[in-house]
Design a protein around this motif. Structure first.
Motif, PDB file in Angstrom:
ATOM      1  N   ALA A  29       0.843  -1.191   0.000  1.00 30.41           N
ATOM      2  CA  ALA A  29       0.000   0.000   0.000  1.00 30.41           C
ATOM      3  C   ALA A  29       0.883   1.247   0.000  1.00 30.41           C
ATOM      4  O   ALA A  29       1.976   1.246   0.553  1.00 30.41           O
ATOM      5  N   VAL A  30       0.400   2.289  -0.640  1.00 30.04           N
ATOM      6  CA  VAL A  30       1.157   3.530  -0.778  1.00 30.04           C
ATOM      7  C   VAL A  30       0.266   4.687  -0.336  1.00 30.04           C
ATOM      8  O   VAL A  30      -0.925   4.691  -0.613  1.00 30.04           O
ATOM      9  N   SER A  58       4.425  17.368   4.748  1.00 27.14           N
ATOM     10  CA  SER A  58       4.702  18.800   4.855  1.00 27.14           C
ATOM     11  C   SER A  58       3.747  19.553   3.953  1.00 27.14           C
ATOM     12  O   SER A  58       3.360  19.066   2.898  1.00 27.14           O
ATOM     13  N   LEU A  59       3.377  20.731   4.396  1.00 30.86           N
ATOM     14  CA  LEU A  59       2.547  21.628   3.595  1.00 30.86           C
ATOM     15  C   LEU A  59       3.361  22.886   3.346  1.00 30.86           C
ATOM     16  O   LEU A  59       3.901  23.474   4.283  1.00 30.86           O
ATOM     17  N   TYR A  60       3.477  23.265   2.085  1.00 33.87           N
ATOM     18  CA  TYR A  60       4.275  24.429   1.696  1.00 33.87           C
ATOM     19  C   TYR A  60       3.383  25.488   1.055  1.00 33.87           C
ATOM     20  O   TYR A  60       2.439  25.170   0.350  1.00 33.87           O
ATOM     21  N   SER A  61       3.747  26.734   1.294  1.00 37.73           N
ATOM     22  CA  SER A  61       3.073  27.883   0.699  1.00 37.73           C
ATOM     23  C   SER A  61       4.119  28.663  -0.090  1.00 37.73           C
ATOM     24  O   SER A  61       5.239  28.866   0.384  1.00 37.73           O
ATOM     25  N   LEU A  62       3.753  29.100  -1.283  1.00 41.25           N
ATOM     26  CA  LEU A  62       4.663  29.917  -2.084  1.00 41.25           C
ATOM     27  C   LEU A  62       4.993  31.211  -1.344  1.00 41.25           C
ATOM     28  O   LEU A  62       6.121  31.678  -1.362  1.00 41.25           O
ATOM     29  N   THR A  73       2.279  13.119  10.167  1.00 45.76           N
ATOM     30  CA  THR A  73       1.780  11.828   9.687  1.00 45.76           C
ATOM     31  C   THR A  73       0.277  11.904   9.493  1.00 45.76           C
ATOM     32  O   THR A  73      -0.428  12.566  10.256  1.00 45.76           O
ATOM     33  N   LEU A  74      -0.185  11.220   8.452  1.00 43.64           N
ATOM     34  CA  LEU A  74      -1.620  11.118   8.192  1.00 43.64           C
ATOM     35  C   LEU A  74      -1.930   9.657   7.887  1.00 43.64           C
ATOM     36  O   LEU A  74      -1.392   9.090   6.934  1.00 43.64           O
ATOM     37  N   SER A 101       5.080  14.053   0.934  1.00 46.28           N
ATOM     38  CA  SER A 101       5.217  12.973   1.903  1.00 46.28           C
ATOM     39  C   SER A 101       6.607  12.373   1.749  1.00 46.28           C
ATOM     40  O   SER A 101       7.110  12.233   0.633  1.00 46.28           O
ATOM     41  N   ALA A 102       7.231  12.002   2.861  1.00 44.18           N
ATOM     42  CA  ALA A 102       8.576  11.436   2.813  1.00 44.18           C
ATOM     43  C   ALA A 102       8.595  10.008   2.287  1.00 44.18           C
ATOM     44  O   ALA A 102       9.599   9.557   1.769  1.00 44.18           O
TER      45      ALA A 102
END
Length: 116
Positions: A29-30, A58-62, A73-74, A101-102
């Protein structure tokens, strides 16, 4: 008698081969992160729609860079929402968001969004 022993030995060999043969296994599973933006409330929601826990999320914003208060983790089916305080229409600029995601992502094309 010799023929019966040979047939029995052949049957035993085939039976052993069947037992020894490796069983087919399902693909692992991925995780699959999906990012959605609610413009009216300025909420960025990241959902793991994949079958494995996403680690190193991680969540990134410009505009703001990495949003470090986001969970790392989710689990499968779990979602997390990040609220942007300085966002359109009150802000004079649009903002692009990206989640990563790592441990991989099944579909990286649903990991970005634009808040206008």
């Amino acid at each position: 008698m010799r023929r019966m022993l040979t047939a029995a030995a052949a049957l035993a060999t085939v039976g052993a081969a069947v037992v020894i043969a490796p069983a087919a296994s399902a693909a692992p599973a991925v995780p699959d992160l999906s990012l959605s933006i609610t413009r009216n409330s300025c909420d960025i929601t990241v959902t793991n729609v994949g079958g494995a826990t996403a680690t190193g999320v991680s969540l990134y914003s410009l505009t703001f860079g990495r949003l470090s208060t986001f969970p790392t983790t989710l689990a499968p089916g779990q979602a997390s929402t990040y609220h942007i305080f300085d966002c359109p229409p009150g802000s004079p600029y649009p903002d692009a968001f990206l989640t990563t995601s790592a441990n991989g992502d099944l579909n990286p094309f649903n990991n970005a969004g634009l808040l206008i």
